[in-house]
Structures are given as structure tokens and as C-alpha cells.
Design an enzyme around this catalytic site. Structure first.
Site, PDB file in Angstrom:
ATOM      1  N   GLY A 207       0.822  -1.203   0.000  1.00  0.00           N
ATOM      2  CA  GLY A 207       0.000   0.000   0.000  1.00  0.00           C
ATOM      3  C   GLY A 207       0.853   1.248   0.000  1.00  0.00           C
ATOM      4  O   GLY A 207       2.019   1.241  -0.429  1.00  0.00           O
ATOM      5  N   SER A 208       0.272   2.319   0.536  1.00  0.00           N
ATOM      6  CA  SER A 208       0.922   3.634   0.460  1.00  0.00           C
ATOM      7  C   SER A 208       2.043   3.759   1.489  1.00  0.00           C
ATOM      8  O   SER A 208       2.056   3.068   2.513  1.00  0.00           O
ATOM      9  CB  SER A 208      -0.123   4.720   0.732  1.00  0.00           C
ATOM     10  OG  SER A 208      -0.617   4.563   2.047  1.00  0.00           O
ATOM     11  N   ALA A 211       0.763   4.691   5.091  1.00  0.00           N
ATOM     12  CA  ALA A 211       0.275   3.570   5.904  1.00  0.00           C
ATOM     13  C   ALA A 211       1.440   2.666   6.308  1.00  0.00           C
ATOM     14  O   ALA A 211       1.497   2.174   7.442  1.00  0.00           O
ATOM     15  CB  ALA A 211      -0.778   2.789   5.129  1.00  0.00           C
ATOM     16  N   GLY A 212       2.380   2.464   5.388  1.00  0.00           N
ATOM     17  CA  GLY A 212       3.539   1.599   5.693  1.00  0.00           C
ATOM     18  C   GLY A 212       4.335   2.143   6.865  1.00  0.00           C
ATOM     19  O   GLY A 212       4.754   1.393   7.759  1.00  0.00           O
ATOM     20  N   GLU A 230       5.537  -3.227   1.115  1.00  0.00           N
ATOM     21  CA  GLU A 230       5.666  -2.979  -0.331  1.00  0.00           C
ATOM     22  C   GLU A 230       4.920  -1.684  -0.591  1.00  0.00           C
ATOM     23  O   GLU A 230       3.688  -1.657  -0.537  1.00  0.00           O
ATOM     24  CB  GLU A 230       5.050  -4.121  -1.153  1.00  0.00           C
ATOM     25  CG  GLU A 230       5.370  -5.542  -0.682  1.00  0.00           C
ATOM     26  CD  GLU A 230       6.858  -5.861  -0.668  1.00  0.00           C
ATOM     27  OE1 GLU A 230       7.615  -5.197  -1.392  1.00  0.00           O
ATOM     28  OE2 GLU A 230       7.254  -6.771   0.082  1.00  0.00           O
TER      29      GLU A 230
HETATM   30  N1  LIG Z   1       5.203  -1.897  -3.884  1.00  0.00           N
HETATM   31  C1  LIG Z   1       4.146  -2.590  -4.217  1.00  0.00           C
HETATM   32  O1  LIG Z   1       4.191  -3.799  -4.409  1.00  0.00           O
HETATM   33  C2  LIG Z   1       2.811  -1.926  -4.388  1.00  0.00           C
HETATM   34  C3  LIG Z   1       1.850  -2.568  -5.150  1.00  0.00           C
HETATM   35  C4  LIG Z   1       0.586  -1.981  -5.302  1.00  0.00           C
HETATM   36  C5  LIG Z   1       0.310  -0.765  -4.715  1.00  0.00           C
HETATM   37  N2  LIG Z   1       1.273  -0.154  -3.988  1.00  0.00           N
HETATM   38  C6  LIG Z   1       0.995   1.159  -3.404  1.00  0.00           C
HETATM   39  O2  LIG Z   1      -0.291   1.150  -2.791  1.00  0.00           O
HETATM   40  C7  LIG Z   1      -0.870   2.442  -2.823  1.00  0.00           C
HETATM   41  C8  LIG Z   1      -2.285   2.354  -3.341  1.00  0.00           C
HETATM   42  O3  LIG Z   1      -3.031   1.474  -2.545  1.00  0.00           O
HETATM   43  P1  LIG Z   1      -3.993   1.946  -1.358  1.00  0.00           P
HETATM   44  O4  LIG Z   1      -4.390   3.371  -1.557  1.00  0.00           O
HETATM   45  O5  LIG Z   1      -5.039   0.913  -1.233  1.00  0.00           O
HETATM   46  O6  LIG Z   1      -3.012   1.910  -0.106  1.00  0.00           O
HETATM   47  P2  LIG Z   1      -3.350   2.214   1.433  1.00  0.00           P
HETATM   48  O7  LIG Z   1      -2.060   2.351   2.126  1.00  0.00           O
HETATM   49  O8  LIG Z   1      -4.326   3.299   1.572  1.00  0.00           O
HETATM   50  O9  LIG Z   1      -4.103   0.884   1.919  1.00  0.00           O
HETATM   51  C9  LIG Z   1      -3.540  -0.404   1.811  1.00  0.00           C
HETATM   52  C10 LIG Z   1      -4.154  -1.303   2.873  1.00  0.00           C
HETATM   53  O10 LIG Z   1      -3.682  -0.933   4.164  1.00  0.00           O
HETATM   54  C11 LIG Z   1      -4.780  -0.646   5.026  1.00  0.00           C
HETATM   55  N3  LIG Z   1      -4.320   0.429   5.918  1.00  0.00           N
HETATM   56  C12 LIG Z   1      -4.256   1.748   5.658  1.00  0.00           C
HETATM   57  N4  LIG Z   1      -3.705   2.405   6.707  1.00  0.00           N
HETATM   58  C13 LIG Z   1      -3.406   1.477   7.636  1.00  0.00           C
HETATM   59  C14 LIG Z   1      -2.807   1.506   8.942  1.00  0.00           C
HETATM   60  N5  LIG Z   1      -2.406   2.657   9.496  1.00  0.00           N
HETATM   61  N6  LIG Z   1      -2.644   0.354   9.608  1.00  0.00           N
HETATM   62  C15 LIG Z   1      -3.028  -0.817   9.055  1.00  0.00           C
HETATM   63  N7  LIG Z   1      -3.614  -0.918   7.843  1.00  0.00           N
HETATM   64  C16 LIG Z   1      -3.792   0.210   7.139  1.00  0.00           C
HETATM   65  C17 LIG Z   1      -5.918  -0.270   4.108  1.00  0.00           C
HETATM   66  O11 LIG Z   1      -7.160  -0.451   4.737  1.00  0.00           O
HETATM   67  C18 LIG Z   1      -5.677  -1.213   2.934  1.00  0.00           C
HETATM   68  O12 LIG Z   1      -6.165  -2.497   3.198  1.00  0.00           O
HETATM   69  C19 LIG Z   1       0.053   3.264  -3.718  1.00  0.00           C
HETATM   70  O13 LIG Z   1       0.877   4.036  -2.904  1.00  0.00           O
HETATM   71  C20 LIG Z   1       0.860   2.225  -4.455  1.00  0.00           C
HETATM   72  O14 LIG Z   1       2.110   2.672  -4.908  1.00  0.00           O
HETATM   73  C21 LIG Z   1       2.504  -0.700  -3.792  1.00  0.00           C
END
Ligand SMILES: NC(=O)c1ccc[n+]([C@@H]2O[C@H](COP(=O)([O-])OP(=O)(O)OC[C@H]3O[C@@H](n4cnc5c(N)ncnc54)[C@H](O)[C@@H]3O)[C@@H](O)[C@H]2O)c1
Ligand SMILES: O=CCC[C@H](NC(=O)CCC(=O)O)C(=O)O
Length: 471
Positions: A207-208, A211-212, A230
Site C-alpha cells: 500500500g501507500s 500507511a507503511g 511494499e
Molecule cells: N510496492 C508494491 O508492491 C505496491 C503494489 C501496489 C500498490 N502499492 C501502493 O499502494 C498504494 C495504493 O493502494 P492503497 O491506496 O489501497 O493503499 P493504502 O495504504 O491506503 O491501503 C492499503 C491497505 O492498508 C490498510 N491500511 C491503511 N492504513 C493502515 C494503517 N495505518 N494500519 C493498518 N492498515 C492500514 C488499508 O485499509 C488497505 O487495506 C500506492 O501508494 C501504491 O504505490 C505498492
């Protein structure tokens, strides 16, 4: 409707697609914990057989699955089909990766008996998925984790729960026990509860970066939990000497605009030599104007569909206007033909003159262009980011690529290929703000199991040969 209800809407039409209630995280973790001894205790052969059955389930339901992915994400049907293929292919790739990277190894030992390295599963693994690849990317954690003997608590993105439910159903239909792979419906609150849950042994997140980092912070006092992050990128594609401008333009457009720019590996910055700027821009513009943006099932097929929702489209529009405010010169405007829908057209903006360019990931169809005077400046500009996921060089000679490869900081470095479309048969991850050095895809096997070193004899036959008083 209760506060705990989650609803997903089709980005292309705004229609409700799915609704469901939030899951009790404690109960899901307890079930996965309870299932773990039996799942980890059965043979690797049996676990592999079951994940292969899962691949067969997905094969059988491929059309239905692709249609659902297209509806819930808005991506074109042709692309949703490639996502389903990636889910299926992940299984054999992960079976091979487990054997190669985390199998068993006998060591030469001076001792009598044997010395060996084997791998054990961590236990209960949380998988948190993003919306852009709601099946393929969580599946890329789930399959290797199951093969290694972990049980799973998976939360799909709150924007794509229906795909998550479908994916998990395929595991269950394949005969993998329901408790061994649990789905949690929920948003950030449920995600946080999963990460900090004492019954969880590891967190596999895609994810973003925001959040990471929050997850990493939560786990800072808990070094025993494995965490794979990731995250996103601010990826450069660097264009230097090539007479093949039309081909270069195709690679650049593919890198920037596939999936409406909603790929972590999408090119966000085109770094181009001043000398090629005008002719390359001419070809890139010509091609960009031909890209079809439309609903997932439209005919002729679109190149890309809407971004995930109206809120995301609003924010991308604001970021684009902000770049103009900072001194960016639009080459092709970001447009939103219908304000009530999240369709955005591909945009190109020259941000060379912006001194302090924001080093953020704009997760949409916005390509910045930065002109440079020579290759040294191009490499410096490519590295002008805290992220480090993917980077491509277009054009140049083998020695230029050698230099690019040696000096550019990224986990994926390509030559005359797009920045995106990475292979599942290779490690996949980045450095800096893009990840925490636990690459996924082929190397996911590494974070799904830990090595155990053993020396072993059938009987307790030990001797001390020095330092003893004679009997
Ligand atoms: N490097 C990779 O492999 C990869 C692949 C696909 C997408 N991404 C990244 O993902 C992002 C897009 O996806 P998104 O908007 O769904 O990401 P996001 O970070 O908003 O959410 C990802 C997941 O994490 C959960 N989440 C969010 N905040 C959290 C927290 N504080 N604690 C625990 N869980 C939490 C969300 O509910 C969701 O299930 C972009 O930044 C993109 O670059 C990375
Ligand atoms: O959105 C981010 C990743 C998209 C995709 N990467 C992969 O599919 C990696 C391979 C794998 O995880 O199996 C891309 O690079 O386009």
C-alpha cells in the site's frame, strides 16, 4: 445502515457493487491461530496440492473473476484478465521459490550425525491489500505464506472488498480450511487492530508509504513480528540518445498511463535530454492523444479506465493544479470530462523550472517532464527522490546502461523496457520509502519462513576429550 457497513461502488458507473459488515478482528485472529498447528503440521506436499487446487478454482471461474475485478477497480476487462492470470501463475512460481529459497539443506558436518538448515512458518500472518491489484498483490503474499505453513488473516482494501471475498472463496472451495484463511472486512481501524494484535506473528503489507510508515511505527517496539512493506514510488524513466522516438514514446506512455497510472511502478517523471525534448514530446503527445479512456467493458477497448473514486480524482486534480501553481508548464492538461465521475485523461506537465519539486507519489495519470543537459544530470535527477522502486533507461549504449544500472538507486532497473509490468519470477521491491528490504514476488518465500539450524544424532553419544580429571 450501521457505521460498520462497508460498501463498494463501481468507479465507472457509481453503482453499488457490494456491501458487508465489518469483521471482528479478535475472532478472525483466534480462528487463524487455532488452525495453525494442523496447517503447519501437514506435509508440504499436501499444502502444495491444496494451493494447486486453488489455482484450478481460479481457472474455472476466471471469466467471472475478471469481470468482478474490472467492475470493482474500473480497469479494462482485458487488463483484469491479466490480473487473473497473474493470480494463477503465482502458484507454480511460489512452489519453485519455496524449494529454491527456503527449502531444506544438509550441511557438511565434522560431527557424527547431521547438520541441517530447514525453514519454519512464522504462524499467523496478516495480509493487508491495496485497491489497484486487489487480487494479484495480496495473493502474492498469501500463496507463499500458505505454502510455508502459515495461516492467514487477510484484509482487502476497503475500496475492493468484493474481489477479496471472491479470492478467499476460491481458497476455501479448493479445500483449504476456512479458519486457515480468514477474511476481514474493514478499513484503517481494522487494519490497525490486526497489525497490533498479540496473536499475530507477521504483517505483509502492500500500500501507500503513509500507511507503511504507520505500521512500521506501531511495530517498532515489537521486533519479533516480521513485517514486509511494499510501498509506492516516484519512479523515473530516463530518455537519452535514440533515433527510435516512436518506440521510446510507446515505452514512456505505457510506463506512465497503464492502469490510469495506478501502479506502484508507474513512471511519474520523464527525465529527458534537452536535445531530444521537442521531437520526443511530439511523438509522445501524438500517442497520448490516441489513448482511449473509457468504462471497463466499452468497445473499442479502452487503454485505461477511471481512477478508483471521485475523492481520489479530486485530490489528483488538486495536485496537478498545485504543480502548475509552483511553475509547472502543462503540455497536455489533466482533464475530467464528467465532474461526477472519476475518469481522468492522461496528462503531461513540464516541471523542470520547479525548484523544490514535491517528492510524492501522484497515483494517477500524471507524467512530469524534467529536461536535463546531459547524462550525468539525468542520473542525478533520477535519484532525486526518497523512493526507489523502479527506473528505466530508454536509448543509450550498453556502457550507458551499465552506468545507469550502477548509479541509479532502485529495486527494479530496466533498459528499453517500461518501468512497470514486473515479473513475478523475480524479486519485487524497492529501497528508500518504497520498501523495507523485504522484496515480494519470487523473494516472498524469504519472509514467509524463518531458518532453523540443527545438529542432530539418533542417540545421545557425547564425549569431552580435554579438561577432565582422569576416572
Ligand atoms: N510496492 C508494491 O508492491 C505496491 C503494489 C501496489 C500498490 N502499492 C501502493 O499502494 C498504494 C495504493 O493502494 P492503497 O491506496 O489501497 O493503499 P493504502 O495504504 O491506503 O491501503 C492499503 C491497505 O492498508 C490498510 N491500511 C491503511 N492504513 C493502515 C494503517 N495505518 N494500519 C493498518 N492498515 C492500514 C488499508 O485499509 C488497505 O487495506 C500506492 O501508494 C501504491 O504505490 C505498492
Ligand atoms: O502496482 C504495483 C505493482 C504492479 C506490477 N508488479 C507486479 O506485478 C510484481 C510481480 C509480483 O508481485 O508478482 C507492475 O510492475 O506493473
Amino acid at each position: 445502515m450501521s457505521d460498520n457497513t462497508f460498501i463498494s461502488y463501481e468507479p465507472a458507473t457509481g453503482e453499488e457493487l457490494w456491501r458487508g459488515e465489518a469483521t471482528d478482528v479478535d475472532a478472525a485472529v483466534a480462528a487463524a491461530r487455532g488452525a495453525w498447528p494442523a496447517w503447519a503440521g501437514q506435509s508440504l506436499t499436501k499444502r502444495i496440492e491444496l494451493v494447486r487446487r486453488f489455482a484450478n478454482q481460479v481457472r474455472k471461474r476466471a471469466d467471472e473473476f475478471a469481470e468482478l475485478i474490472a467492475r470493482e477497480t474500473g480497469k479494462p476487462l482485458w487488463e483484469a484478465r491479466t490480473e487473473v492470470d497473474a493470480v494463477i501463475n503465482k502458484v507454480e512460481i511460489s512452489v519453485n521459490a519455496y524449494a529454491e529459497r527456503t527449502g531444506k539443506k544438509k550441511l557438511d558436518s565434522a560431527l557424527q550425525g547431521t547438520a541441517a538448515v530447514r525453514h519454519k512458518p512464522h504462524g499467523v500472518m496478516v495480509v493487508l491489500g491495496p485497491y489497484n491489484f486487489p487480487a494479484h498483490l495480496p495473493n502474492g503474499h498469501i500463496v507463499p505464506a500458505l505454502i510455508a505453513g502459515n495461516t492467514i488473516v487477510f484484509k482487502p482494501s476497503e475500496k475492493t472488498p468484493a474481489v477479496g471475498v471472491f479470492l478467499v472463496d476460491c481458497f476455501h472451495q479448493a479445500g483449504i480450511p476456512e479458519d486457515a484463511i480468514q477474511i476481514v472486512i474493514g478499513g484503517v481501524e481494522e487494519g490497525k487492530a490486526m497489525v497490533s494484535h498479540p496473536g499475530v506473528d507477521g504483517v505483509l503489507f502492500t500500500g501507500s508509504v503513509q500507511a507503511g510508515i504507520a505500521i512500521n511505527r506501531t511495530l517498532a517496539t515489537n521486533p519479533g513480528k516480521i513485517v514486509a512493506l511494499e510501498m509506492g514510488g516516484n519512479n523515473p524513466i530516463v530518455a537519452i540518445d535514440t533515433p527510435l522516438l516512436e518506440d521510446a514514446a510507446v515505452l514512456i506512455a505505457q510506463s506512465a498511463f497503464t492502469t490510469a497510472g495506478q501502479r506502484c511502478t508507474a513512471a511519474r517523471r520523464l527525465v529527458v535530454l534537452e536535445s531530444m525534448y521537442e521531437p520526443l514530446m511530439e511523438d509522445l503527445l501524438k500517442l497520448t492523444k490516441r489513448l482511449i479512456v473509457d468504462e471497463p467493458f466499452a468497445e473499442p477497448s479502452p487503454y485505461f479506465g477511471p481512477v478508483i473514486d471521485n475523492d481520489t480524482a479530486d485530490k489528483l486534480m488538486q495536485s496537478y493544479v498545485h504543480l502548475i501553481g509552483l511553475g509547472g508548464k502543462p503540455i497536455q492538461h489533466l482533464r475530467r470530462p464528467d465532474e461526477t465521475k472519476p475518469f481522468l485523461t492522461p496528462s503531461i506537465i513540464d516541471t523542470t523550472e520547479i525548484e523544490d519539486r514535491p517528492d510524492v507519489e501522484l497515483f494517477g495519470p500524471i507524467l512530469q517532464v524534467i529536461r536535463v543537459k546531459d547524462f550525468d544530470a539525468a542520473i542525478a535527477e533520477a535519484n532525486n527522490t526518497r523512493f526507489g522502486l523502479s527506473a528505466s533507461l530508454v536509448g543509450g549504449r550498453p556502457q550507458d546502461y551499465d552506468r545507469f544500472w550502477a548509479n541509479v538507486r532502485a529495486g527494479i532497473i530496466n533498459w528499453n523496457r517500461p518501468t512497470n509490468g514486473a515479473s513475478s519470477a523475480a524479486p519485487f521491491g524497492g529501497i528508500g520509502l518504497s520498501g523495507n528490504h523485504r522484496p515480494a514476488a519470487y523473494y516472498a518465500a524469504d519472509y514467509c519462513a524463518y531458518p532453523v539450524a540443527s545438529t542432530e544424532m539418533k542417540q545421545p553419544r557425547a564425549t569431552i576429550s580435554i579438561g577432565l580429571i582422569e576416572k
